[in-house]
Motif scaffolding. Structure first.
Motif, PDB file in Angstrom:
ATOM      1  N   ARG A  42      -4.690   6.261  -7.278  1.00  0.00           N
ATOM      2  CA  ARG A  42      -6.113   5.948  -7.194  1.00  0.00           C
ATOM      3  C   ARG A  42      -6.963   6.873  -8.054  1.00  0.00           C
ATOM      4  O   ARG A  42      -7.942   6.427  -8.678  1.00  0.00           O
ATOM      5  N   SER A  82      -4.714   2.031  -2.063  1.00  0.00           N
ATOM      6  CA  SER A  82      -4.412   3.439  -1.826  1.00  0.00           C
ATOM      7  C   SER A  82      -4.348   3.749  -0.341  1.00  0.00           C
ATOM      8  O   SER A  82      -3.544   4.575   0.099  1.00  0.00           O
ATOM      9  N   GLN A 102       1.034   0.565  -7.113  1.00  0.00           N
ATOM     10  CA  GLN A 102       0.806   0.606  -5.675  1.00  0.00           C
ATOM     11  C   GLN A 102       1.336  -0.649  -4.988  1.00  0.00           C
ATOM     12  O   GLN A 102       1.965  -0.580  -3.925  1.00  0.00           O
TER      13      GLN A 102
END
Length: 448
Positions: free
Chosen positions: A157, A141, A199
């Motif tokens: 996150r 993150s 991510q």
């Protein structure tokens, strides 16, 4: 007045801060739903055990990252401003290697301690897996927030994965089922793994082509900063999660669950602080390292305006609606309204202090930040030992609030002296609350 409000909301910084706060509020709402549903689908002792091991896993994730998540934010911003692709590649490779090795050691320690305590192998495996994935999501993150967007970083996150877990818990509750802590840890780990994968893909696309770039290192700078970041982040995690472990140890699992629920509700202000940190970590370092004094101060002033509005409305919500919110966890939780109010006062003071911690850490003054956080932890522990035998769980709340308030005051004084700006909402009460041109990049190099 209406025209002023409209103009205020049209500002780019206002929209950025408000958007980040809305993201945090949304994630906080789903976290609240997750924990309240978990309390409804578990026994009081089961929820207390879940809350305690969740706190252990959160602390372990931070310890296992050895400060690399904050290190990346610090140096990726600096290297991006200077267009140093060689150092960008070097710091990414170094951080991933160090954090991976450290996490394996920490997870092994968790498994050994849990086995000694007599916990079942299913719970040990579930907590270990959750710790590893949570650490990966924390690290990812930070990189995604710097290179892609706040939504990709913080959204994955704290927000998106919780939606699936809440839906799962709703199904269990409506089906009159019961959950064990190990099962919930397993479901959370699976959902978080999906967010971590998103991510990784987004960061891989956002990174410049580094295949032909020779990685360079600045090991002395990285080691020095990482050590201070590691100590600071570990102490922050202890501040946030060690309370529950101590209440579990000094009282009982059910009371630990009650304290956990009240502290999560009080975190409405901690969410505001986290939102300010997320926004500040993305915007302030680049302004600092490019010596854009005017925009740096303008950003802080608008952040303070948004913070003031949120603190006032949040305190009103806790005072009026606290019992109803606590009752969502179960009838025996509603009796602890004063515990919630005391904890909320502490987190409100912290939020009103503004992003002083972020400014100190991300602009090269991390060394002076660590002693303040350490003193905060020490004072809180002493308060627990003295007040819990006397006042029970309310004593724990008083200790947490007093220590947090003193630490916030100390950090703001240090921030004003070192950076020359006042990040708190008190800056709105005086003309020229920040001293233009007094901050300098020298602290980033010396670590003073």
């Amino acid at each position: 007045m209406i025209q002023s409000i409209i103009q205020f909301m049209r500002r780019d910084v206002t929209r950025g801060v408000a958007g980040t706060i809305l993201l945090k509020v949304g994630s906080g709402a789903f976290a609240f739903a997750l924990f309240s549903l978990a309390a409804r689908t578990m026994s009081p002792d089961g929820f207390g055990i879940f809350a305690t091991w969740l706190s252990v896993a959160q602390i372990a994730s931070v310890v296992g990252l050895v400060g690399q998540e904050a290190l990346l934010v610090r140096f990726l911003n600096e290297y991006q401003v200077g267009n140093r692709l060689d150092l960008t590649k070097g710091v990414l490779r170094s951080s991933l290697k160090i954090s991976s090795i450290a996490m394996l050691i920490v997870i092994g320690a968790i498994a050994i301690v849990a086995n000694i305590k007599g916990n079942g192998w299913l719970l040990i495996l579930a907590v270990s897996a959750y710790t590893a994935v949570n650490a990966g999501l924390m690290l990812g993150s930070q990189v995604a927030r710097s290179l892609v967007s706040i939504l990709m970083g913080e959204g994955n996150r704290e927000f998106f994965w919780r939606v699936g877990v809440v839906l799962f818990l709703l199904a269990i509750l409506l089906g009159h089922g019961r959950l064990e802590p190990a099962a919930l840890f397993a479901v959370m780990t699976i959902a978080m793994s999906v967010s971590l994968g998103a991510q990784i893909v987004s960061v891989a696309k956002a990174l410049p082509d580094l295949r032909g770039t020779t990685a360079r290192s600045e090991p002395s700078r990285w080691r020095s900063s990482a050590l201070h970041f590691w100590i600071a982040s570990a102490l922050e995690a202890a501040n946030q999660y060690f309370d529950v472990i101590l209440v579990y140890w000094m009282l009982d699992p059910a009371t630990a669950g009650v304290y956990f629920a009240a502290s999560r509700l009080a975190n409405i202000f901690a969410m505001l602080s986290a939102a300010l940190y997320s926004f500040g970590a993305r915007r302030l370092p680049s302004l600092y390292f490019s010596n854009n004094h005017q925009e740096f101060e303008r950003t802080l002033k608008l952040m303070a305006e948004v913070t003031g509005l949120c603190v006032i409305s949040g305190l009103f919500l806790i005072w009026i609606g606290g019992p109803y919110l606590l009752n969502l966890f179960g009838p025996h939780f509603a009796a602890q309204h004063w515990v919630l109010i005391v904890l909320a006062i502490g987190t409100a003071i912290q939020a009103a202090g503004g992003p002083s911690a972020a400014i100190l850490q991300l602009t090269g003054h991390e060394r002076i930040y660590v002693p303040v956080v350490a003193a905060n932890v020490a004072l809180r522990l002493v308060g627990f030992v003295v007040l819990i035998p006397w006042l029970g769980v309310l004593g724990a709340a008083i200790s947490a609030t007093v220590s947090l308030a003193l630490a916030t005051i100390a950090l703001n004084v240090l921030c004003r002296r070192r950076s020359g700006v006042d990040p708190s909402i008190l800056a709105l009460l005086r003309f020229g609350g920040s001293k233009r041109g007094t901050f300098a990049v020298r602290g980033a190099d010396t670590g003073d």
